[in-house]
Write an enzyme that holds these catalytic residues in place. Structure first.
Site, PDB file in Angstrom:
ATOM      1  N   TRP A 184      93.062  52.059  43.318  1.00 55.22           N
ATOM      2  CA  TRP A 184      91.704  51.559  43.553  1.00 55.22           C
ATOM      3  C   TRP A 184      91.807  50.051  43.737  1.00 55.22           C
ATOM      4  CZ3 TRP A 184      89.058  48.045  40.289  1.00 55.22           C
ATOM      5  CH2 TRP A 184      87.818  47.644  40.823  1.00 55.22           C
ATOM      6  N   GLU A 223      90.915  55.885  45.532  1.00 55.36           N
ATOM      7  CA  GLU A 223      89.584  55.921  44.896  1.00 55.36           C
ATOM      8  C   GLU A 223      88.579  55.034  45.617  1.00 55.36           C
ATOM      9  OE1 GLU A 223      89.587  54.464  40.863  1.00 55.36           O
ATOM     10  OE2 GLU A 223      87.541  55.150  40.478  1.00 55.36           O
ATOM     11  N   LYS A 225      84.511  53.534  46.260  1.00 53.57           N
ATOM     12  CA  LYS A 225      83.465  52.977  45.416  1.00 53.57           C
ATOM     13  C   LYS A 225      82.296  52.554  46.281  1.00 53.57           C
ATOM     14  CE  LYS A 225      82.895  49.705  41.724  1.00 53.57           C
ATOM     15  NZ  LYS A 225      83.563  48.923  40.710  1.00 53.57           N
ATOM     16  N   ASP A 256      85.290  59.250  41.458  1.00 57.71           N
ATOM     17  CA  ASP A 256      84.810  58.675  40.197  1.00 57.71           C
ATOM     18  C   ASP A 256      83.311  58.963  40.098  1.00 57.71           C
ATOM     19  OD1 ASP A 256      83.499  56.673  38.471  1.00 57.71           O
ATOM     20  OD2 ASP A 256      85.492  55.797  38.279  1.00 57.71           O
ATOM     21  N   HIS A 259      80.806  56.238  41.163  1.00 60.22           N
ATOM     22  CA  HIS A 259      81.025  55.459  42.378  1.00 60.22           C
ATOM     23  C   HIS A 259      80.188  55.839  43.582  1.00 60.22           C
ATOM     24  CE1 HIS A 259      85.076  53.475  41.236  1.00 60.22           C
ATOM     25  NE2 HIS A 259      84.142  53.335  40.316  1.00 60.22           N
ATOM     26  N   HIS A 283      87.752  60.880  38.171  1.00 58.64           N
ATOM     27  CA  HIS A 283      87.526  59.873  37.142  1.00 58.64           C
ATOM     28  C   HIS A 283      86.218  60.247  36.487  1.00 58.64           C
ATOM     29  CE1 HIS A 283      90.232  56.154  37.940  1.00 58.64           C
ATOM     30  NE2 HIS A 283      90.891  57.214  37.558  1.00 58.64           N
ATOM     31  N   ASP A 291      77.588  51.609  38.587  1.00 55.38           N
ATOM     32  CA  ASP A 291      78.861  52.059  38.016  1.00 55.38           C
ATOM     33  C   ASP A 291      79.105  51.345  36.696  1.00 55.38           C
ATOM     34  OD1 ASP A 291      81.471  52.825  37.533  1.00 55.38           O
ATOM     35  OD2 ASP A 291      82.326  51.330  38.882  1.00 55.38           O
ATOM     36  N   ASP A 293      80.059  52.598  33.809  1.00 56.33           N
ATOM     37  CA  ASP A 293      81.143  53.106  32.974  1.00 56.33           C
ATOM     38  C   ASP A 293      80.762  53.343  31.516  1.00 56.33           C
ATOM     39  OD1 ASP A 293      83.570  53.229  34.795  1.00 56.33           O
ATOM     40  OD2 ASP A 293      82.848  51.220  35.211  1.00 56.33           O
ATOM     41  N   ASP A 323      87.554  57.560  32.801  1.00 60.83           N
ATOM     42  CA  ASP A 323      87.405  56.155  33.177  1.00 60.83           C
ATOM     43  C   ASP A 323      86.066  55.580  32.714  1.00 60.83           C
ATOM     44  OD1 ASP A 323      87.583  53.668  34.337  1.00 60.83           O
ATOM     45  OD2 ASP A 323      87.302  54.350  36.393  1.00 60.83           O
TER      46      ASP A 323
HETATM   47  C1  RNT Z   1      86.579  50.675  39.142  1.00 61.78           C
HETATM   48  C2  RNT Z   1      87.282  51.986  39.228  1.00 61.78           C
HETATM   49  C3  RNT Z   1      88.639  52.015  38.610  1.00 61.78           C
HETATM   50  C4  RNT Z   1      88.699  51.235  37.339  1.00 61.78           C
HETATM   51  C5  RNT Z   1      90.006  51.352  36.607  1.00 61.78           C
HETATM   52  C6  RNT Z   1      90.162  50.255  35.622  1.00 61.78           C
HETATM   53  O1  RNT Z   1      85.308  50.738  39.618  1.00 61.78           O
HETATM   54  O2  RNT Z   1      86.495  52.979  38.685  1.00 61.78           O
HETATM   55  O3  RNT Z   1      89.034  53.332  38.402  1.00 61.78           O
HETATM   56  O4  RNT Z   1      87.679  51.606  36.479  1.00 61.78           O
HETATM   57  O5  RNT Z   1      91.032  51.474  37.490  1.00 61.78           O
HETATM   58 ZN    ZN Z   2      87.464  54.978  38.400  1.00 58.71          ZN
END
Ligand code: RNT
Ligand code: ZN
Length: 416
Positions: A184, A223, A225, A256, A259, A283, A291, A293, A323
């Site tokens: 990513w 990955e 986003k 993810d 994302h 993820h 995003d 997290d 993640d």
């Molecule tokens: C970031 C991505 C990625 C990170 C990690 C730290 O938006 O989701 O996966 O969270 O690689």
């Molecule tokens: Zn991620």
């Protein structure tokens, strides 16, 4: 334990009545790996001495107890692992390398030797390792890394990503299982650039160069986003970009959960992507507005993600990774709550009598399909989960909390 057994026996009967064999389900759960992200423990800072997280991602909160060294992170990870039943691996980022005094190298020169402590530790834990290249929190990160128009910067990140593949491949060899390396990069722009194609063309070219060497002990995932902080208007590696890349180059596609646009869900994308890609890396995360997290909950989307995999028996093609990074609560709690929810959501999906539901659907009995699904929501999943934890020697229910609190009092709270 007597109560757990009693509750389980009743649950077993209840599931048997709808055609689900709980013993077979638990045996299957014993084979499904979850690749746990290492970066919940230290707020994604790594051990290169970075004091700030860049690259459009952010950890919020300043709950005490962050792991400040690799040894602390390993200790915390070991603690967390004792609360998670079933198979697991740990996913490392390139910035978690360790260097002997005076032997620090830049990211374009890291090798598996810089991860020897992690390898030794993982062997002790009887788990494998996965890997991630790292574009953020580095003097050359900028807005654009591997897709930068500056040849020197681009070369640096190409070399870094090659090194990352080599490390990942070495992990694969070391642990006798194919490691997964996720790629990513944060590359993007605060405004929409005039030329949105050129950075993408450079990214294709760079990735093709990185992927050129054949290495059989790891798989690469890419990955996408929707946007990053400070790069809100343009993302080089968008979903369409990596969908095309993975479909034509035979890499895995990383999805993810955080994302995509707020009304899009990853669960709806799995079977749309599977026919075209070699496989998917998930993820599992929880987006809130953006995003952000957050710690994964046992919520509808998390449950749905795993139902999609279970219903299509896609366990071989979907790799499960986690993640998130929450620094507002005890980090071991943040890890444990989320990963236990992932495992629980997998169990929940496996306990579904899919054949029965499909039969309703195929005979156009959508009334029964809906009624059945709603009744399933209150089936005794908890009793099977408790029994699974107990028989896999991890704490049942809330038991882990007291132990994690004791660890906080003894270890985490002393870190100032
Ligand atoms: C970031 C991505 C990625 C990170 C990690 C730290 O938006 O989701 O996966 O969270 O690689
Ligand atoms: Zn991620």
């Amino acid at each position: 334990m007597a109560d757990i057994n009693k509750a389980y026996e009743l649950a077993k009967e209840a599931y048997a009545a709808i055609g689900v064999d709980t013993e077979a389900v638990m045996a299957q759960l014993d084979k499904i790996n979850v690749s746990i992200h290492c970066w919940q423990g230290d707020d994604v800072l790594g051990f290169e001495g970075a004091s700030e997280l860049t690259g459009g991602i952010q950890t919020t909160g300043n709950y005490p107890g962050r792991a400040r060294t690799a040894d602390e992170l390993r200790k915390d990870t070991s603690k967390m692992l004792t609360y998670i039943p079933g198979p697991k691996t740990l996913s490392l980022h390139a910035n978690y390398a360790e260097f002997a005094a005076g032997k620090k190298v830049d990211r374009d020169a890291i090798t598996v030797e810089h991860f020897q402590n992690w390898i030794d530790w993982a062997k002790g834990e009887k788990i494998g390792l996965d890997f991630n290249s790292t574009s953020f929190s580095h003097p050359l990160s900028g807005e654009y890394s591997i897709s930068n128009r500056d040849e020197k910067i681009r070369r640096f990140w190409i070399e870094h990503t090659k090194r990352s593949r080599e490390i990942s491949d070495a992990f694969g060899k070391e642990f006798g299982r194919q490691a997964v390396m996720n790629f990513w990069v944060h590359d993007g722009d605060k405004e929409v650039p005039i030329d949105t194609l050129a950075p993408r063309a450079r990214l294709v070219e760079a990735l093709d160069e990185v992927m050129a060497e054949k290495m059989d002990n790891h798989l690469v995932a890419v990955e996408s986003k929707v946007f990053g902080i400070g790069a809100e208007s343009y993302t080089v590696g968008s979903h369409e970009f990596y969908m095309g890349y993975s479909a034509t180059r035979g890499t895995l596609l990383c999805l993810d959960a955080g994302h995509f646009h707020p009304t899009e869900v990853v669960s709806a994308k799995i079977t749309a992507c599977l026919p075209f890609v070699k496989g998917i890396l998930l993820h599992v995360s929880r987006p809130v507005r953006w995003d952000s997290d957050h710690v994964v909950k046992f919520d509808d989307e998390t449950k749905q993600i795993f139902k999609e995999i279970a219903r299509n028996n896609a366990w071989e093609k979907v790799f499960i990774g986690t993640d998130w990074f929450d620094a507002s609560i005890n980090r071991i709690f943040a890890w444990t709550i989320g990963v236990r929810n992932v495992k629980k959501a997998i169990l929940n999906a496996l306990l579904e009598p899919t054949d029965t539901l499909k039969a309703f659907e195929n005979s156009d009995d959508n009334s029964s399909r809906l009624a059945y699904q709603e009744e399933l929501n209150t089936m005794p999943l908890g009793a099977v989960w408790d029994y699974y934890c107990a028989t896999r020697n991890v704490p049942v229910g809330m038991e882990w909390m007291a132990d994690a609190k004791a660890y906080e009092a003894e270890v985490l709270s002393k870190r100032i």
